[in-house]
Design an enzyme around this catalytic site. Structure first.
Site, PDB file in Angstrom:
ATOM      1  N   HIS A  75      11.438  17.976  69.835  1.00  0.00           N
ATOM      2  CA  HIS A  75      10.400  17.939  68.819  1.00  0.00           C
ATOM      3  C   HIS A  75      10.959  17.520  67.462  1.00  0.00           C
ATOM      4  O   HIS A  75      10.224  16.957  66.646  1.00  0.00           O
ATOM      5  CB  HIS A  75       9.708  19.300  68.723  1.00  0.00           C
ATOM      6  N   GLY A  81      13.051  11.247  63.397  1.00  0.00           N
ATOM      7  CA  GLY A  81      14.386  11.191  63.979  1.00  0.00           C
ATOM      8  C   GLY A  81      15.060  12.544  63.996  1.00  0.00           C
ATOM      9  O   GLY A  81      14.515  13.557  63.561  1.00  0.00           O
ATOM     10  N   ASP A  83      16.840  14.776  62.446  1.00  0.00           N
ATOM     11  CA  ASP A  83      17.293  15.075  61.084  1.00  0.00           C
ATOM     12  C   ASP A  83      17.088  16.528  60.686  1.00  0.00           C
ATOM     13  O   ASP A  83      17.216  16.880  59.512  1.00  0.00           O
ATOM     14  CB  ASP A  83      16.577  14.172  60.077  1.00  0.00           C
ATOM     15  N   SER A  85      14.404  18.123  60.424  1.00  0.00           N
ATOM     16  CA  SER A  85      13.215  18.329  59.590  1.00  0.00           C
ATOM     17  C   SER A  85      12.272  19.375  60.174  1.00  0.00           C
ATOM     18  O   SER A  85      11.504  20.006  59.438  1.00  0.00           O
ATOM     19  CB  SER A  85      12.473  17.009  59.366  1.00  0.00           C
ATOM     20  N   HIS A 202      11.019  19.045  81.781  1.00  0.00           N
ATOM     21  CA  HIS A 202       9.985  19.994  82.207  1.00  0.00           C
ATOM     22  C   HIS A 202      10.416  20.790  83.433  1.00  0.00           C
ATOM     23  O   HIS A 202       9.642  21.614  83.919  1.00  0.00           O
ATOM     24  CB  HIS A 202       8.672  19.265  82.498  1.00  0.00           C
ATOM     25  N   THR A 203      11.618  20.559  83.905  1.00  0.00           N
ATOM     26  CA  THR A 203      12.124  21.369  85.022  1.00  0.00           C
ATOM     27  C   THR A 203      12.468  22.780  84.564  1.00  0.00           C
ATOM     28  O   THR A 203      12.664  23.670  85.390  1.00  0.00           O
ATOM     29  CB  THR A 203      13.354  20.702  85.677  1.00  0.00           C
ATOM     30  N   ASP A 254       7.720  23.779  85.998  1.00  0.00           N
ATOM     31  CA  ASP A 254       8.213  23.409  87.326  1.00  0.00           C
ATOM     32  C   ASP A 254       7.775  24.517  88.272  1.00  0.00           C
ATOM     33  O   ASP A 254       8.226  25.655  88.141  1.00  0.00           O
ATOM     34  CB  ASP A 254       9.738  23.290  87.297  1.00  0.00           C
TER      35      ASP A 254
END
Length: 334
Positions: A75, A81, A83, A85, A202-203, A254
Protein backbone atom coordinates in the site's frame (compact mmCIF):
# COMPACT_ATOMS: atom_id res chain seq x y z
CA UNK A 1 1.00 -20.79 -25.35
CA UNK A 2 1.53 -22.00 -21.80
CA UNK A 3 4.81 -23.68 -22.75
CA UNK A 4 6.10 -20.44 -24.27
CA UNK A 5 5.18 -18.46 -21.15
CA UNK A 6 6.90 -21.05 -18.94
CA UNK A 7 10.07 -20.73 -21.00
CA UNK A 8 9.94 -16.94 -20.71
CA UNK A 9 9.35 -17.08 -16.97
CA UNK A 10 12.21 -19.47 -16.33
CA UNK A 11 14.51 -17.50 -18.64
CA UNK A 12 13.76 -14.23 -16.84
CA UNK A 13 14.35 -15.86 -13.45
CA UNK A 14 17.71 -17.24 -14.59
CA UNK A 15 18.64 -13.89 -16.11
CA UNK A 16 18.01 -12.06 -12.87
CA UNK A 17 20.08 -14.64 -11.02
CA UNK A 18 23.00 -13.94 -13.36
CA UNK A 19 22.57 -10.16 -13.12
CA UNK A 20 22.71 -10.14 -9.33
CA UNK A 21 21.93 -6.64 -8.12
CA UNK A 22 20.96 -5.06 -11.40
CA UNK A 23 17.38 -4.46 -10.28
CA UNK A 24 18.65 -2.42 -7.36
CA UNK A 25 18.95 0.59 -9.62
CA UNK A 26 15.22 0.97 -9.37
CA UNK A 27 12.48 2.37 -11.55
CA UNK A 28 10.88 5.77 -11.97
CA UNK A 29 12.33 8.87 -10.36
CA UNK A 30 15.25 8.17 -8.07
CA UNK A 31 16.85 4.78 -8.41
CA UNK A 32 20.31 4.33 -6.96
CA UNK A 33 19.30 1.66 -4.45
CA UNK A 34 21.97 -0.84 -3.50
CA UNK A 35 22.69 -3.75 -1.21
CA UNK A 36 24.14 -3.03 2.23
CA UNK A 37 23.58 0.70 1.79
CA UNK A 38 23.92 1.25 5.55
CA UNK A 39 27.00 -0.88 6.09
CA UNK A 40 29.34 2.11 6.35
CA UNK A 41 26.71 4.56 7.58
CA UNK A 42 25.70 2.63 10.71
CA UNK A 43 28.77 0.99 12.16
CA UNK A 44 27.38 0.63 15.68
CA UNK A 45 24.54 -1.64 14.63
CA UNK A 46 23.51 -3.86 11.70
CA UNK A 47 20.41 -2.27 10.22
CA UNK A 48 19.31 -5.46 8.46
CA UNK A 49 19.81 -7.63 11.56
CA UNK A 50 17.97 -5.15 13.77
CA UNK A 51 14.93 -5.13 11.50
CA UNK A 52 14.98 -8.90 11.11
CA UNK A 53 15.27 -9.61 14.84
CA UNK A 54 12.36 -7.36 15.78
CA UNK A 55 10.14 -8.53 12.93
CA UNK A 56 10.84 -12.21 13.57
CA UNK A 57 10.01 -11.70 17.23
CA UNK A 58 6.69 -10.09 16.33
CA UNK A 59 5.74 -12.71 13.75
CA UNK A 60 6.68 -15.49 16.15
CA UNK A 61 4.28 -14.04 18.72
CA UNK A 62 1.58 -13.22 16.12
CA UNK A 63 1.83 -15.14 12.82
CA UNK A 64 -0.81 -12.86 11.28
CA UNK A 65 1.72 -10.02 11.47
CA UNK A 66 3.50 -11.35 8.35
CA UNK A 67 0.58 -10.48 6.09
CA UNK A 68 0.09 -7.11 7.80
CA UNK A 69 3.66 -5.95 7.17
CA UNK A 70 3.64 -7.25 3.59
CA UNK A 71 0.38 -5.39 2.91
CA UNK A 72 1.80 -2.22 4.45
CA UNK A 73 4.66 -2.31 1.92
CA UNK A 74 2.26 -2.86 -1.01
CA UNK A 75 0.00 0.00 0.00
CA UNK A 76 2.96 2.31 0.45
CA UNK A 77 4.58 1.58 -2.91
CA UNK A 78 1.44 1.98 -5.05
CA UNK A 79 0.84 5.56 -3.90
CA UNK A 80 3.74 7.98 -4.55
CA UNK A 81 6.14 5.03 -4.67
CA UNK A 82 7.98 3.34 -1.82
CA UNK A 83 8.56 6.50 0.22
CA UNK A 84 6.99 5.71 3.59
CA UNK A 85 4.17 8.20 2.93
CA UNK A 86 1.57 5.75 4.23
CA UNK A 87 3.11 6.06 7.69
CA UNK A 88 2.33 9.77 8.09
CA UNK A 89 -0.42 10.63 10.56
CA UNK A 90 -3.12 13.12 9.52
CA UNK A 91 -2.65 16.72 10.55
CA UNK A 92 -5.04 19.57 11.19
CA UNK A 93 -4.82 20.55 7.54
CA UNK A 94 -4.18 17.24 5.76
CA UNK A 95 -5.94 13.89 5.52
CA UNK A 96 -3.10 11.49 4.76
CA UNK A 97 -3.00 8.15 2.95
CA UNK A 98 -3.47 6.40 6.28
CA UNK A 99 -7.00 7.82 6.54
CA UNK A 100 -8.20 6.73 3.08
CA UNK A 101 -10.84 4.00 3.01
CA UNK A 102 -8.66 1.19 1.59
CA UNK A 103 -5.96 1.93 4.19
CA UNK A 104 -8.09 2.10 7.33
CA UNK A 105 -7.62 -1.62 7.90
CA UNK A 106 -3.83 -1.41 7.53
CA UNK A 107 -1.89 -2.29 10.68
CA UNK A 108 1.67 -3.00 11.75
CA UNK A 109 2.59 0.65 12.25
CA UNK A 110 3.69 -0.03 15.82
CA UNK A 111 6.27 -2.54 14.59
CA UNK A 112 7.77 0.06 12.25
CA UNK A 113 7.82 2.53 15.16
CA UNK A 114 9.67 0.06 17.40
CA UNK A 115 12.29 -0.63 14.75
CA UNK A 116 12.72 3.09 14.06
CA UNK A 117 13.14 3.88 17.77
CA UNK A 118 15.87 1.30 18.16
CA UNK A 119 17.72 2.41 15.03
CA UNK A 120 17.47 6.08 15.99
CA UNK A 121 19.03 5.26 19.35
CA UNK A 122 22.00 3.56 17.70
CA UNK A 123 22.28 5.42 14.40
CA UNK A 124 20.32 8.68 14.55
CA UNK A 125 18.98 10.38 11.45
CA UNK A 126 20.28 7.73 9.06
CA UNK A 127 17.81 4.90 8.34
CA UNK A 128 14.69 5.89 6.41
CA UNK A 129 11.23 4.74 7.35
CA UNK A 130 10.71 3.68 3.71
CA UNK A 131 13.65 1.27 3.95
CA UNK A 132 12.36 -0.10 7.25
CA UNK A 133 8.98 -0.86 5.63
CA UNK A 134 10.67 -2.67 2.71
CA UNK A 135 12.96 -4.70 4.96
CA UNK A 136 10.17 -5.53 7.41
CA UNK A 137 7.93 -6.89 4.62
CA UNK A 138 10.70 -9.20 3.39
CA UNK A 139 11.59 -10.38 6.88
CA UNK A 140 7.95 -10.95 7.85
CA UNK A 141 7.50 -13.40 4.97
CA UNK A 142 10.96 -14.90 5.46
CA UNK A 143 10.33 -15.90 9.08
CA UNK A 144 8.47 -19.01 7.92
CA UNK A 145 11.51 -20.17 5.94
CA UNK A 146 14.30 -18.81 8.20
CA UNK A 147 16.05 -17.39 5.14
CA UNK A 148 15.79 -14.22 3.08
CA UNK A 149 13.14 -14.78 0.41
CA UNK A 150 14.30 -11.84 -1.75
CA UNK A 151 17.05 -9.22 -1.65
CA UNK A 152 16.12 -5.76 -0.41
CA UNK A 153 18.10 -2.93 -1.94
CA UNK A 154 18.20 0.10 0.33
CA UNK A 155 18.86 3.81 0.17
CA UNK A 156 15.27 5.10 -0.08
CA UNK A 157 14.41 8.48 1.35
CA UNK A 158 11.11 9.37 3.01
CA UNK A 159 8.53 11.49 1.22
CA UNK A 160 7.08 14.61 2.79
CA UNK A 161 3.67 14.44 1.05
CA UNK A 162 0.82 12.07 1.88
CA UNK A 163 -2.70 12.67 0.57
CA UNK A 164 -5.76 10.50 1.07
CA UNK A 165 -7.12 11.76 -2.25
CA UNK A 166 -4.33 9.98 -4.16
CA UNK A 167 -5.07 6.50 -2.83
CA UNK A 168 -8.17 5.57 -4.81
CA UNK A 169 -6.74 6.10 -8.27
CA UNK A 170 -3.45 4.35 -7.59
CA UNK A 171 -4.12 1.46 -5.24
CA UNK A 172 -5.53 -1.64 -7.00
CA UNK A 173 -9.02 -2.48 -5.81
CA UNK A 174 -10.37 -5.88 -4.79
CA UNK A 175 -13.19 -5.24 -7.29
CA UNK A 176 -11.02 -4.21 -10.25
CA UNK A 177 -11.19 -5.96 -13.62
CA UNK A 178 -8.16 -7.21 -15.51
CA UNK A 179 -7.73 -4.16 -17.75
CA UNK A 180 -7.80 -1.79 -14.79
CA UNK A 181 -5.32 -3.91 -12.83
CA UNK A 182 -2.91 -4.18 -15.75
CA UNK A 183 -3.05 -0.44 -16.33
CA UNK A 184 -2.46 0.35 -12.66
CA UNK A 185 0.51 -2.00 -12.48
CA UNK A 186 1.80 -0.68 -15.80
CA UNK A 187 1.93 2.90 -14.53
CA UNK A 188 4.31 1.64 -11.82
CA UNK A 189 6.62 -0.09 -14.29
CA UNK A 190 5.21 -3.51 -13.42
CA UNK A 191 4.10 -5.97 -16.11
CA UNK A 192 1.59 -8.80 -16.46
CA UNK A 193 3.90 -11.33 -14.80
CA UNK A 194 4.31 -8.97 -11.85
CA UNK A 195 0.54 -8.50 -11.61
CA UNK A 196 -0.16 -12.22 -11.42
CA UNK A 197 2.82 -12.91 -9.15
CA UNK A 198 2.22 -10.11 -6.67
CA UNK A 199 -1.43 -11.15 -6.44
CA UNK A 200 0.01 -14.29 -4.87
CA UNK A 201 0.54 -12.26 -1.71
CA UNK A 202 -3.11 -13.15 -1.06
CA UNK A 203 -1.83 -16.55 0.02
CA UNK A 204 -1.50 -15.01 3.50
CA UNK A 205 -3.77 -12.69 5.41
CA UNK A 206 -7.46 -12.08 5.90
CA UNK A 207 -10.15 -9.80 4.53
CA UNK A 208 -13.73 -9.14 5.60
CA UNK A 209 -17.17 -9.98 4.31
CA UNK A 210 -17.89 -6.40 3.25
CA UNK A 211 -15.37 -6.66 0.40
CA UNK A 212 -17.12 -9.68 -1.15
CA UNK A 213 -20.75 -8.91 -0.24
CA UNK A 214 -21.73 -7.79 -3.75
CA UNK A 215 -19.96 -10.78 -5.25
CA UNK A 216 -22.02 -13.13 -3.08
CA UNK A 217 -25.46 -11.55 -3.09
CA UNK A 218 -26.01 -8.95 -5.76
CA UNK A 219 -23.51 -9.40 -8.54
CA UNK A 220 -25.82 -8.42 -11.40
CA UNK A 221 -28.46 -6.71 -9.29
CA UNK A 222 -30.86 -9.65 -8.88
CA UNK A 223 -29.51 -11.29 -5.73
CA UNK A 224 -27.18 -13.70 -7.49
CA UNK A 225 -23.59 -14.73 -6.79
CA UNK A 226 -20.74 -14.08 -9.22
CA UNK A 227 -20.94 -16.96 -11.75
CA UNK A 228 -17.15 -17.07 -11.97
CA UNK A 229 -17.04 -18.38 -8.38
CA UNK A 230 -17.00 -22.11 -7.78
CA UNK A 231 -20.60 -22.77 -6.58
CA UNK A 232 -19.53 -24.81 -3.56
CA UNK A 233 -17.03 -22.16 -2.52
CA UNK A 234 -19.64 -19.45 -3.05
CA UNK A 235 -22.00 -21.27 -0.70
CA UNK A 236 -19.22 -21.66 1.85
CA UNK A 237 -18.65 -17.91 1.72
CA UNK A 238 -22.38 -17.24 2.03
CA UNK A 239 -22.46 -19.41 5.15
CA UNK A 240 -19.55 -17.42 6.59
CA UNK A 241 -21.07 -14.11 5.47
CA UNK A 242 -24.85 -14.33 5.86
CA UNK A 243 -26.91 -11.43 4.56
CA UNK A 244 -27.09 -8.78 6.02
CA UNK A 245 -23.32 -8.66 6.19
CA UNK A 246 -21.49 -8.32 9.48
CA UNK A 247 -18.59 -5.95 8.67
CA UNK A 248 -16.37 -7.44 11.37
CA UNK A 249 -16.50 -11.03 10.07
CA UNK A 250 -13.07 -12.08 8.79
CA UNK A 251 -12.34 -14.32 5.80
CA UNK A 252 -9.15 -16.11 4.81
CA UNK A 253 -7.93 -14.87 1.42
CA UNK A 254 -6.43 -18.31 0.75
CA UNK A 255 -9.10 -20.91 1.62
CA UNK A 256 -6.38 -23.46 2.42
CA UNK A 257 -4.39 -21.41 4.93
CA UNK A 258 -4.08 -17.72 5.70
CA UNK A 259 -0.81 -18.14 7.60
CA UNK A 260 1.35 -20.23 5.26
CA UNK A 261 3.18 -18.43 2.47
CA UNK A 262 2.96 -20.91 -0.41
CA UNK A 263 1.61 -21.37 -3.93
CA UNK A 264 -1.76 -22.70 -2.75
CA UNK A 265 -3.33 -19.37 -3.71
CA UNK A 266 -2.90 -20.33 -7.37
CA UNK A 267 -4.35 -23.80 -6.89
CA UNK A 268 -7.43 -22.24 -5.31
CA UNK A 269 -7.59 -19.52 -7.97
CA UNK A 270 -7.49 -22.06 -10.79
CA UNK A 271 -10.36 -23.91 -9.11
CA UNK A 272 -12.30 -20.62 -9.25
CA UNK A 273 -11.90 -20.08 -5.51
CA UNK A 274 -10.23 -16.68 -5.62
CA UNK A 275 -11.86 -14.51 -2.97
CA UNK A 276 -11.94 -11.18 -4.80
CA UNK A 277 -13.17 -10.00 -8.17
CA UNK A 278 -9.55 -8.94 -8.80
CA UNK A 279 -8.41 -12.52 -8.20
CA UNK A 280 -10.94 -13.98 -10.61
CA UNK A 281 -9.97 -11.28 -13.13
CA UNK A 282 -6.57 -12.95 -13.56
CA UNK A 283 -8.31 -15.85 -15.28
CA UNK A 284 -10.10 -13.63 -17.80
CA UNK A 285 -6.94 -13.03 -19.83
CA UNK A 286 -5.34 -15.97 -21.63
CA UNK A 287 -1.73 -15.05 -20.87
CA UNK A 288 -2.49 -14.11 -17.28
CA UNK A 289 -4.35 -17.39 -16.73
CA UNK A 290 -1.37 -19.32 -18.13
CA UNK A 291 0.99 -17.60 -15.70
CA UNK A 292 -1.39 -18.36 -12.82
CA UNK A 293 -1.31 -22.04 -13.76
CA UNK A 294 2.49 -22.12 -13.96
CA UNK A 295 2.85 -20.43 -10.57
CA UNK A 296 1.17 -23.36 -8.87
CA UNK A 297 4.76 -24.68 -8.86
CA UNK A 298 6.15 -23.36 -5.54
CA UNK A 299 9.74 -23.06 -6.78
CA UNK A 300 8.69 -20.95 -9.73
CA UNK A 301 6.37 -18.87 -7.57
CA UNK A 302 9.03 -18.11 -4.96
CA UNK A 303 11.59 -17.21 -7.63
CA UNK A 304 9.20 -14.99 -9.58
CA UNK A 305 7.84 -13.42 -6.38
CA UNK A 306 11.38 -12.45 -5.38
CA UNK A 307 11.88 -10.75 -8.76
CA UNK A 308 8.59 -8.91 -8.62
CA UNK A 309 9.09 -7.74 -5.05
CA UNK A 310 12.47 -6.24 -5.95
CA UNK A 311 10.81 -4.40 -8.84
CA UNK A 312 7.92 -3.18 -6.74
CA UNK A 313 10.27 -2.07 -3.97
CA UNK A 314 12.03 0.24 -6.43
CA UNK A 315 8.90 1.98 -7.74
CA UNK A 316 9.30 5.77 -7.82
CA UNK A 317 11.81 5.73 -4.96
CA UNK A 318 13.35 8.92 -3.63
CA UNK A 319 17.12 8.75 -3.24
CA UNK A 320 20.11 11.00 -2.84
CA UNK A 321 19.03 14.58 -2.26
CA UNK A 322 15.33 13.79 -2.69
CA UNK A 323 13.09 13.42 0.33
CA UNK A 324 14.39 13.15 3.89
CA UNK A 325 15.13 10.66 6.65
CA UNK A 326 12.37 11.14 9.21
CA UNK A 327 13.29 10.92 12.88
CA UNK A 328 9.68 9.89 13.61
CA UNK A 329 7.98 7.82 10.91
CA UNK A 330 4.59 9.36 11.68
CA UNK A 331 5.50 13.01 11.07
CA UNK A 332 7.69 14.92 8.63
CA UNK A 333 10.81 16.57 10.02
CA UNK A 334 10.23 20.14 11.16
Amino acid sequence: MRKNILVLLVASILLVGCMGGAHGKGHGKGGGLKMKYYQNLCRSVSVENTVRDIVWSKVSADPAMAAKLLRLHYHDCFVRGCDGSILLDPTQNTTTEKTAGPNRSISGYEVIDEIKTKLEANCPGTVSCADIVALAARDAVSFQFRREMWPVFTGRKDGRVSLASEVGGNLPSANANFTTLLNQFGTKGLNLNDLVTLSGAHTIGISHCTLVARRLYNFTGVGDADPSLDPTYAQTLRNLCPNPINPSTALEMDPNSSLSFDSDYYRALNQHKGLFVSDAALLTNRQSASVAKILENPKLFFAQFAMSMVKMGAVEVLTGGQGEVRTNCRVVNS
